[in-house]
Motif scaffolding. Structure first.
Motif, PDB file in Angstrom:
ATOM      1  N   UNK A 185       0.829  -1.208   0.000  1.00  0.00           N
ATOM      2  CA  UNK A 185       0.000   0.000   0.000  1.00  0.00           C
ATOM      3  C   UNK A 185       0.862   1.256   0.000  1.00  0.00           C
ATOM      4  N   UNK A 186       2.008   1.211   0.677  1.00  0.00           N
ATOM      5  CA  UNK A 186       2.912   2.357   0.673  1.00  0.00           C
ATOM      6  C   UNK A 186       3.436   2.643  -0.724  1.00  0.00           C
ATOM      7  N   UNK A 187       3.783   1.585  -1.461  1.00  0.00           N
ATOM      8  CA  UNK A 187       4.250   1.766  -2.840  1.00  0.00           C
ATOM      9  C   UNK A 187       3.150   2.384  -3.691  1.00  0.00           C
ATOM     10  N   UNK A 188       1.946   1.828  -3.579  1.00  0.00           N
ATOM     11  CA  UNK A 188       0.824   2.386  -4.342  1.00  0.00           C
ATOM     12  C   UNK A 188       0.580   3.846  -3.984  1.00  0.00           C
ATOM     13  N   UNK A 189       0.616   4.160  -2.689  1.00  0.00           N
ATOM     14  CA  UNK A 189       0.338   5.518  -2.248  1.00  0.00           C
ATOM     15  C   UNK A 189       1.394   6.491  -2.756  1.00  0.00           C
ATOM     16  N   UNK A 190       2.648   6.093  -2.696  1.00  0.00           N
ATOM     17  CA  UNK A 190       3.721   6.967  -3.187  1.00  0.00           C
ATOM     18  C   UNK A 190       3.543   7.246  -4.676  1.00  0.00           C
ATOM     19  N   UNK A 191       3.227   6.218  -5.434  1.00  0.00           N
ATOM     20  CA  UNK A 191       3.021   6.414  -6.871  1.00  0.00           C
ATOM     21  C   UNK A 191       1.818   7.307  -7.129  1.00  0.00           C
ATOM     22  N   UNK A 192       0.722   7.072  -6.408  1.00  0.00           N
ATOM     23  CA  UNK A 192      -0.483   7.888  -6.598  1.00  0.00           C
ATOM     24  C   UNK A 192      -0.211   9.344  -6.265  1.00  0.00           C
ATOM     25  N   UNK A 193       0.343   9.622  -5.102  1.00  0.00           N
ATOM     26  CA  UNK A 193       0.525  11.009  -4.658  1.00  0.00           C
ATOM     27  C   UNK A 193       1.604  11.719  -5.460  1.00  0.00           C
ATOM     28  N   UNK A 194       2.679  11.010  -5.755  1.00  0.00           N
ATOM     29  CA  UNK A 194       3.795  11.653  -6.470  1.00  0.00           C
ATOM     30  C   UNK A 194       3.392  12.045  -7.885  1.00  0.00           C
ATOM     31  N   UNK A 195       2.607  11.213  -8.545  1.00  0.00           N
ATOM     32  CA  UNK A 195       2.225  11.480  -9.935  1.00  0.00           C
ATOM     33  C   UNK A 195       0.901  12.225 -10.068  1.00  0.00           C
ATOM     34  N   UNK A 196       0.269  12.566  -8.951  1.00  0.00           N
ATOM     35  CA  UNK A 196      -1.033  13.228  -9.019  1.00  0.00           C
ATOM     36  C   UNK A 196      -0.886  14.615  -9.647  1.00  0.00           C
ATOM     37  N   UNK A 197      -1.748  14.909 -10.593  1.00  0.00           N
ATOM     38  CA  UNK A 197      -1.695  16.195 -11.303  1.00  0.00           C
ATOM     39  C   UNK A 197      -3.002  16.963 -11.203  1.00  0.00           C
ATOM     40  N   UNK A 198      -4.130  16.278 -11.410  1.00  0.00           N
ATOM     41  CA  UNK A 198      -5.411  16.971 -11.515  1.00  0.00           C
ATOM     42  C   UNK A 198      -5.822  17.635 -10.206  1.00  0.00           C
ATOM     43  N   UNK A 199      -5.795  16.880  -9.098  1.00  0.00           N
ATOM     44  CA  UNK A 199      -6.266  17.437  -7.835  1.00  0.00           C
ATOM     45  C   UNK A 199      -5.370  18.580  -7.335  1.00  0.00           C
ATOM     46  N   UNK A 200      -4.039  18.453  -7.313  1.00  0.00           N
ATOM     47  CA  UNK A 200      -3.225  19.619  -6.926  1.00  0.00           C
ATOM     48  C   UNK A 200      -3.414  20.812  -7.859  1.00  0.00           C
ATOM     49  N   UNK A 201      -3.660  20.550  -9.137  1.00  0.00           N
ATOM     50  CA  UNK A 201      -3.878  21.659 -10.070  1.00  0.00           C
ATOM     51  C   UNK A 201      -5.126  22.452  -9.706  1.00  0.00           C
ATOM     52  N   UNK A 202      -6.148  21.774  -9.189  1.00  0.00           N
ATOM     53  CA  UNK A 202      -7.390  22.453  -8.806  1.00  0.00           C
ATOM     54  C   UNK A 202      -7.233  23.189  -7.479  1.00  0.00           C
ATOM     55  N   UNK A 203      -6.541  22.578  -6.527  1.00  0.00           N
ATOM     56  CA  UNK A 203      -6.444  23.141  -5.179  1.00  0.00           C
ATOM     57  C   UNK A 203      -5.448  24.298  -5.113  1.00  0.00           C
ATOM     58  N   UNK A 204      -4.321  24.171  -5.804  1.00  0.00           N
ATOM     59  CA  UNK A 204      -3.222  25.128  -5.653  1.00  0.00           C
ATOM     60  C   UNK A 204      -3.211  26.138  -6.796  1.00  0.00           C
ATOM     61  N   UNK A 205      -3.121  27.412  -6.416  1.00  0.00           N
ATOM     62  CA  UNK A 205      -2.966  28.480  -7.410  1.00  0.00           C
ATOM     63  C   UNK A 205      -1.718  29.320  -7.143  1.00  0.00           C
ATOM     64  N   UNK A 206      -1.178  29.249  -5.946  1.00  0.00           N
ATOM     65  CA  UNK A 206       0.059  29.977  -5.629  1.00  0.00           C
ATOM     66  C   UNK A 206       1.250  29.178  -6.116  1.00  0.00           C
TER      67      UNK A 206
END
Length: 350
Positions: free
Chosen positions: A273-294
């Motif tokens: 699960x740690x491996x999966x989580x690291x891959x998911x969070x590290x490669x995540x693009x859509x959600x951080x793009x929506x939340x972060x503007x600074x």
């Protein structure tokens, strides 16, 4: 080493080749190319210049046109192998090009101009690695700030994911209460709900909590994963209930049972699960793009998007930084990959 070589080159037909040997080699080589070919191509392309990336057909190695310093010219001139009218070939340097005719000189005797049709020449190629693709972004691109943001998001999200999912899995696997199966059914059903469906309500929720434009707004909504709960629950079902009963007889609290018995025995599944989580969070693009503007809060994946403009994409920088962002995920996989088989196999034993 001899045993490894013997194992690799062992054939079913003995000294001869059996058809299964040929099929096995074809299957293994084809699988190797399909799995590692794109990664090798990415690494090689990250060392190419913009001109080399635009070439067709593309080359595997980063080639550039050789150049030489010629007397009377400030800049090095590119070298070409020219086919002369008598059929012989000679290496000449290009001074300038007008249409389909190039004015070229011999680097040894640069006084005489030779006019050559561009169809009668081909560039002198040499392998050259464009190391500047990696150096320049570190100088002009605030890489370490974005790296710190990505590491913080990935590490914190992974830790919280392991804790929350393991607690939920412990309750769903070792406690008998009314509606347990229904709760598990709802968790599994959420696997079929894509992120794009809940983006608007999820963004409204973090905005109401004051987490917009915050790294915690990227972390917290993604920590509870139905995949992790399901996998950990299936693995915990293989742990004998007698261990928990014995711990309760020794007056161990539920937290002690969870922390000292369940978590250590669930280590292989937690590593997966740690491996999966690291891959998911590290490669995540859509959600951080929506939340972060600074800009100072951008993660690496969003920051790399700055190299993709409306009219021009700086592929040489984008590919180089993509290779750099792959390194942490590869390292995590290398250190934890021995738990993958054990964790996935154990999750399906019961």
């Amino acid at each position: 080493m001899s045993r490894v070589t013997e194992l690799i080159f062992r054939r079913r037909g003995g000294r001869g080749w059996h058809w299964t040997d040929v099929f096995t080699w074809f299957w293994l080589i084809g699988g190797f190319v399909m799995m590692f070919g794109p990664a090798i191509w990415l690494v090689n392309s990250s060392f190419k210049s913009p001109a080399a990336l635009a070439e067709f057909p593309p080359t595997i190695l980063p080639y550039v046109t050789a150049a030489a310093t010629v007397e009377g010219h400030e800049r090095p001139l590119q070298l070409y192998e020219v086919t002369l009218p008598d059929g012989s070939t000679q290496v000449l340097a290009e001074v300038r090009r007008v249409g389909t005719v190039a004015q070229m000189v011999d680097p040894a005797t640069p006084g005489e101009i030779v006019r050559v049709n561009i169809r009668d020449r081909k560039p002198v190629r040499e392998v050259a690695f464009a190391v500047a693709n990696y150096v320049q972004p570190f100088l002009s691109f605030d890489f370490f700030r974005y790296l710190r943001n990505s590491v913080f998001v990935t590490v914190m999200a992974t830790i919280i994911t392991l804790l929350t999912n393991s607690m939920a899995a412990f309750a769903l696997s070792k406690y008998n209460f009314r509606g347990r199966s229904f709760v598990m059914l709802i968790i599994i059903a959420t696997l079929m709900v894509p992120l794009s469906v809940i983006l608007v309500p999820l963004y409204s929720a973090i905005t109401a909590m004051g987490l917009s434009n915050s790294l915690w707004g990227v972390i917290l909504p993604t920590v509870a994963t139905p995949t992790g709960v399901f996998m950990l629950r299936q693995y915990m079902l293989t742990i004998p209930d007698e261990l928990i009963d014995a711990a309760r007889m020794d007056k161990a609290s539920e937290w002690q049972i969870y922390w000292r018995i369940i978590l250590p025995l669930t280590a292989p599944a937690l590593a997966v699960l740690a491996i999966f989580s690291v891959v998911w969070r590290w490669n995540d693009f859509l959600w951080p793009l929506i939340v972060l503007t600074r800009r100072e809060l951008f993660t690496l994946q969003i920051a790399l998007n700055t190299y993709a403009g409306e009219t021009n994409i700086q592929w040489h920088f984008l590919l180089a930084m993509t290779v750099v962002t792959m390194i942490p995920v590869v390292l995590v996989f290398v250190f934890l990959q021995r738990f993958i088989t054990t964790g996935i196999a154990g999750a399906g034993l019961k």
